[in-house]
Design an enzyme around this catalytic site. Structure first.
Site, short mmCIF file in Angstrom:
data_model
loop_
_atom_site.label_atom_id
_atom_site.label_comp_id
_atom_site.label_asym_id
_atom_site.label_seq_id
_atom_site.Cartn_x
_atom_site.Cartn_y
_atom_site.Cartn_z
N VAL A 1 7.45 -7.29 10.19
CA VAL A 1 8.18 -6.65 9.08
C VAL A 1 8.74 -7.76 8.18
N ALA B 1 -12.56 0.04 -8.47
CA ALA B 1 -12.87 -1.31 -7.96
C ALA B 1 -11.80 -2.30 -8.38
N THR C 1 -16.88 -6.16 -0.93
CA THR C 1 -16.05 -7.33 -0.60
C THR C 1 -15.51 -7.15 0.82
N SER D 1 -2.36 -8.29 -13.11
CA SER D 1 -3.78 -8.04 -13.45
C SER D 1 -4.01 -6.55 -13.69
N LYS D 2 -3.33 -5.69 -12.92
CA LYS D 2 -3.51 -4.25 -13.11
C LYS D 2 -2.88 -3.80 -14.45
N TYR E 1 -1.17 -9.65 -8.68
CA TYR E 1 -1.89 -8.37 -8.58
C TYR E 1 -1.39 -7.39 -9.64
N THR F 1 -1.67 1.58 -11.06
CA THR F 1 -0.65 1.53 -10.01
C THR F 1 0.75 1.57 -10.59
N ASP F 2 1.69 2.09 -9.79
CA ASP F 2 3.10 2.09 -10.22
C ASP F 2 3.68 0.68 -10.26
N GLU F 3 2.97 -0.29 -9.64
CA GLU F 3 3.50 -1.66 -9.62
C GLU F 3 3.59 -2.28 -11.01
N ARG G 1 9.16 2.07 -0.51
CA ARG G 1 7.91 2.48 -1.16
C ARG G 1 7.88 4.00 -1.18
N ASN H 1 2.33 4.22 -3.53
CA ASN H 1 1.61 3.76 -2.32
C ASN H 1 0.88 4.91 -1.62
N PHE I 1 -10.81 2.05 0.21
CA PHE I 1 -9.92 3.10 0.76
C PHE I 1 -9.88 4.36 -0.12
N LYS J 1 -2.95 -3.66 4.94
CA LYS J 1 -1.83 -2.95 4.31
C LYS J 1 -0.88 -2.43 5.39
P1 NAD Z 1 -9.40 -1.34 -1.55
O1 NAD Z 1 -9.10 -2.80 -1.56
O2 NAD Z 1 -9.33 -0.58 -0.29
O3 NAD Z 1 -10.87 -1.10 -2.14
C1 NAD Z 1 -11.33 -1.79 -3.27
C2 NAD Z 1 -12.84 -1.58 -3.34
O4 NAD Z 1 -13.31 -2.23 -4.52
C3 NAD Z 1 -13.60 -2.22 -2.16
O5 NAD Z 1 -14.59 -1.34 -1.70
C4 NAD Z 1 -14.23 -3.46 -2.77
O6 NAD Z 1 -15.47 -3.83 -2.16
C5 NAD Z 1 -14.44 -3.02 -4.20
N1 NAD Z 1 -14.48 -4.18 -5.11
C6 NAD Z 1 -13.61 -5.21 -5.17
N2 NAD Z 1 -14.01 -6.09 -6.12
C7 NAD Z 1 -15.13 -5.57 -6.67
C8 NAD Z 1 -16.00 -6.00 -7.69
N3 NAD Z 1 -15.79 -7.16 -8.36
N4 NAD Z 1 -17.05 -5.23 -8.03
C9 NAD Z 1 -17.28 -4.06 -7.37
N5 NAD Z 1 -16.51 -3.62 -6.37
C10 NAD Z 1 -15.45 -4.36 -6.03
O7 NAD Z 1 -8.44 -0.72 -2.65
P2 NAD Z 1 -7.73 0.71 -2.70
O8 NAD Z 1 -6.46 0.63 -1.98
O9 NAD Z 1 -8.71 1.75 -2.37
O10 NAD Z 1 -7.38 0.79 -4.26
C11 NAD Z 1 -8.31 1.34 -5.18
C12 NAD Z 1 -7.72 1.30 -6.57
O11 NAD Z 1 -6.51 2.06 -6.58
C13 NAD Z 1 -7.34 -0.09 -7.03
O12 NAD Z 1 -7.65 -0.18 -8.41
C14 NAD Z 1 -5.84 -0.18 -6.82
O13 NAD Z 1 -5.24 -1.05 -7.73
C15 NAD Z 1 -5.44 1.26 -7.07
N6 NAD Z 1 -4.23 1.75 -6.38
C16 NAD Z 1 -4.09 1.58 -5.03
C17 NAD Z 1 -2.97 2.12 -4.38
C18 NAD Z 1 -2.79 2.00 -2.87
O14 NAD Z 1 -1.74 2.36 -2.37
N7 NAD Z 1 -3.76 1.51 -2.12
C19 NAD Z 1 -2.00 2.80 -5.12
C20 NAD Z 1 -2.17 2.92 -6.51
C21 NAD Z 1 -3.29 2.41 -7.12
O1 DAU Z 2 2.50 0.95 -5.17
C1 DAU Z 2 1.11 0.96 -5.19
C2 DAU Z 2 0.57 -0.28 -4.51
O2 DAU Z 2 0.81 -0.11 -3.12
C3 DAU Z 2 -0.92 -0.51 -4.79
O3 DAU Z 2 -1.09 -0.78 -6.15
C4 DAU Z 2 -1.44 -1.68 -3.95
O4 DAU Z 2 -2.84 -1.82 -4.13
C5 DAU Z 2 -1.14 -1.40 -2.49
O5 DAU Z 2 -1.56 -2.49 -1.70
C6 DAU Z 2 0.35 -1.14 -2.28
O6 DAU Z 2 1.11 -2.35 -2.50
P1 DAU Z 2 2.33 -2.77 -1.52
O7 DAU Z 2 2.54 -4.21 -1.67
O8 DAU Z 2 3.48 -1.86 -1.71
O9 DAU Z 2 1.63 -2.39 -0.09
P2 DAU Z 2 1.60 -3.15 1.31
O10 DAU Z 2 1.00 -2.20 2.28
O11 DAU Z 2 1.00 -4.50 1.20
O12 DAU Z 2 3.13 -3.33 1.65
C7 DAU Z 2 4.01 -2.21 1.72
C8 DAU Z 2 5.40 -2.75 2.05
O13 DAU Z 2 5.38 -3.24 3.40
C9 DAU Z 2 5.83 -3.91 1.19
O14 DAU Z 2 7.23 -3.81 0.94
C10 DAU Z 2 5.56 -5.14 2.05
C11 DAU Z 2 5.76 -4.63 3.45
N1 DAU Z 2 4.93 -5.27 4.50
C12 DAU Z 2 3.59 -5.32 4.29
C13 DAU Z 2 2.76 -5.91 5.23
C14 DAU Z 2 1.27 -5.99 5.01
C15 DAU Z 2 5.50 -5.75 5.65
O15 DAU Z 2 6.73 -5.66 5.86
N2 DAU Z 2 4.70 -6.33 6.59
C16 DAU Z 2 3.34 -6.45 6.42
O16 DAU Z 2 2.66 -7.03 7.31
#
Ligand code: NAD
Ligand code: DAU
Length: 341
Positions: free
Chosen positions: A211, A84, A38, A158-159, A155, A127-129, A219, A184, A13, A194
């Protein structure tokens, strides 16, 4: 001479949005993308990039030391941005092991390669998590860069471990590390496990919207392109050894988000189904981005009411992409996570 920027996780993403930002707005970079493809990746996301002479793709796992070192030897990256990761909290609750392997040990492999071949910057996308959560009844509290690390899920743990390891590589070996910690994200190319894309996908098919609990968890939402601009700002103006929080003071309860999506799609609120809560569910995330505002001149440019419209329209226009993501493994995942919830 062009600089080479190596982006891991660029078929996911945020990584893919970052790749497109670089190809569109930083034409002086050669962009090398490394992704294991993946379940969370969709190779078609990179169709347009593959036609760009400034772009090169390697299917490789960041845990594979030999493979990663070979790419460094061949490409000699100047800058590495590590997106990644295994990124979904619910999956980490089901199966923590892969989160530790990819997010911690994979990051270590990337930094070892940076040490061996030499780079001007290793940027860890965090991440803020890592800060844990905030109470719902204290809107005055925010996550600052010096808020103690206090994680809840496998998760986030690990971050946090990866962030600490990156700071250790900075202090111990002098690796030029920066870290950004973002709230987020939402926008194009987000995998429909997500909240936002899952709800858009279900609502368009008139399926129930699951929900968790009462939907009162909060968030802090940021449009993905703004996150990408934030990372660029850290690369271009940030100081090594520093952490920068990225967020836009856009807090919303999950139930509000779901209702906005239903309204935008013209679907009834009767689709909302309250299901069992996530284990250890973090209550509220809220970033204080003032350091990035002041030191980098960075701030969000896309407001939520505009960003959510753009996002919904993108998914409507890209239903084939969504269908590719939701066929196969996704159906089993959905069944396992939601069928008896
Ligand atoms: P995502 O799950 O959409 O994408 C992750 C990508 O990493 C995928 O393309 C996957 O194939 C690749 N990947 C996974 N394992 C791998 C491996 N072992 N080797 C090589 N590639 C691998 O994740 P995202 O939401 O785009 O998040 C990207 C980064 O940003 C992550 O590090 C996540 O922790 C961080 N982040 C995400 C959010 C969010 O809201 N989505 C917010 C803050 C930080
Ligand atoms: O804050 C940054 C993080 O945001 C990133 O580090 C993570 O990679 C990213 O996945 C995201 O984590 P969240 O757990 O906040 O995102 P998610 O979209 O999974 O969930 C957002 C909120 O919505 C959370 O409170 C759980 C809720 N939820 C989620 C799903 C998938 C639901 O209520 N129903 C659902 O089906």
């Amino acid at each position: 001479m062009k600089k080479t920027i190596l982006v891991t996780g660029g078929a996911g993403f945020i990584g893919s949005n970052f790749v497109y930002l670089l190809l569109d707005e930083r034409k002086d970079y050669k962009v090398v993308c490394v992704d294991a493809l993946t379940y969370a990746a969709n190779i078609h996301t990179l169709n347009k990039a593959m036609q760009n002479p400034n772009f090169k793709f390697y299917k490789e796992d960041i845990r594979n030391r030999e493979g990663i070192f070979k790419i460094f030897e061949d490409e000699k990256p100047d800058i590495v941005v590590n997106f990644a990761a295994e990124s979904h909290v619910d999956r980490s609750i089901e199966n923590p092991a892969i989160f530790l392997e990819t997010n911690i040990l994979g990051t270590q492999v990337m930094m070892d390669a940076c040490r061996k071949y030499g780079v001007e910057r290793f940027h860890q996308v965090g991440t803020d998590e890592v800060y844990g959560d905030l109470p719902l009844d204290r809107p005055d509290l925010f996550f600052h860069e010096d808020t103690p690390i206090h994680t809840s899920s496998p998760y986030s743990t690990s971050k946090a471990s990866a962030d600490l390891l990156a700071l250790a590589y900075y202090r111990t070996y002098g690796l030029p590390v920066t870290i950004s910690r973002c709230s987020n994200n939402y926008g194009p190319y987000q995998f429909p496990e997500k909240l936002i894309p899952l709800m858009i996908n279900n609502a368009t098919q008139n399926k129930p919207l699951p929900v968790y609990g009462e939907g009162l968890n909060v968030r802090d939402w940021l449009y993905v392109k703004d996150h990408c601009y934030g990372i660029l700002a850290v690369l271009e103006k940030g100081k090594v050894g520093e952490v920068y929080n990225l967020g836009g003071h856009n807090e919303k309860a999950n139930i509000e988000i779901v209702k906005i999506i239903l309204q935008e799609l013209g679907k009834p609120e009767s689709l909302i189904t309250h299901v069992a809560d996530r284990k250890g569910h973090d209550r509220r995330y809220a970033i204080d981005p003032s350091k990035a505002n002041k030191e980098l001149g960075w701030g969000p440019t896309t407001m939520f009411n505009e960003g959510i419209k753009l996002t919904i329209q993108w998914y409507k226009d890209n239903m084939d992409w969504m269908r590719e993501c939701t066929s196969g493994e996704y159906m089993q995942y959905y069944q396992k996570m939601y069928a008896n919830r």
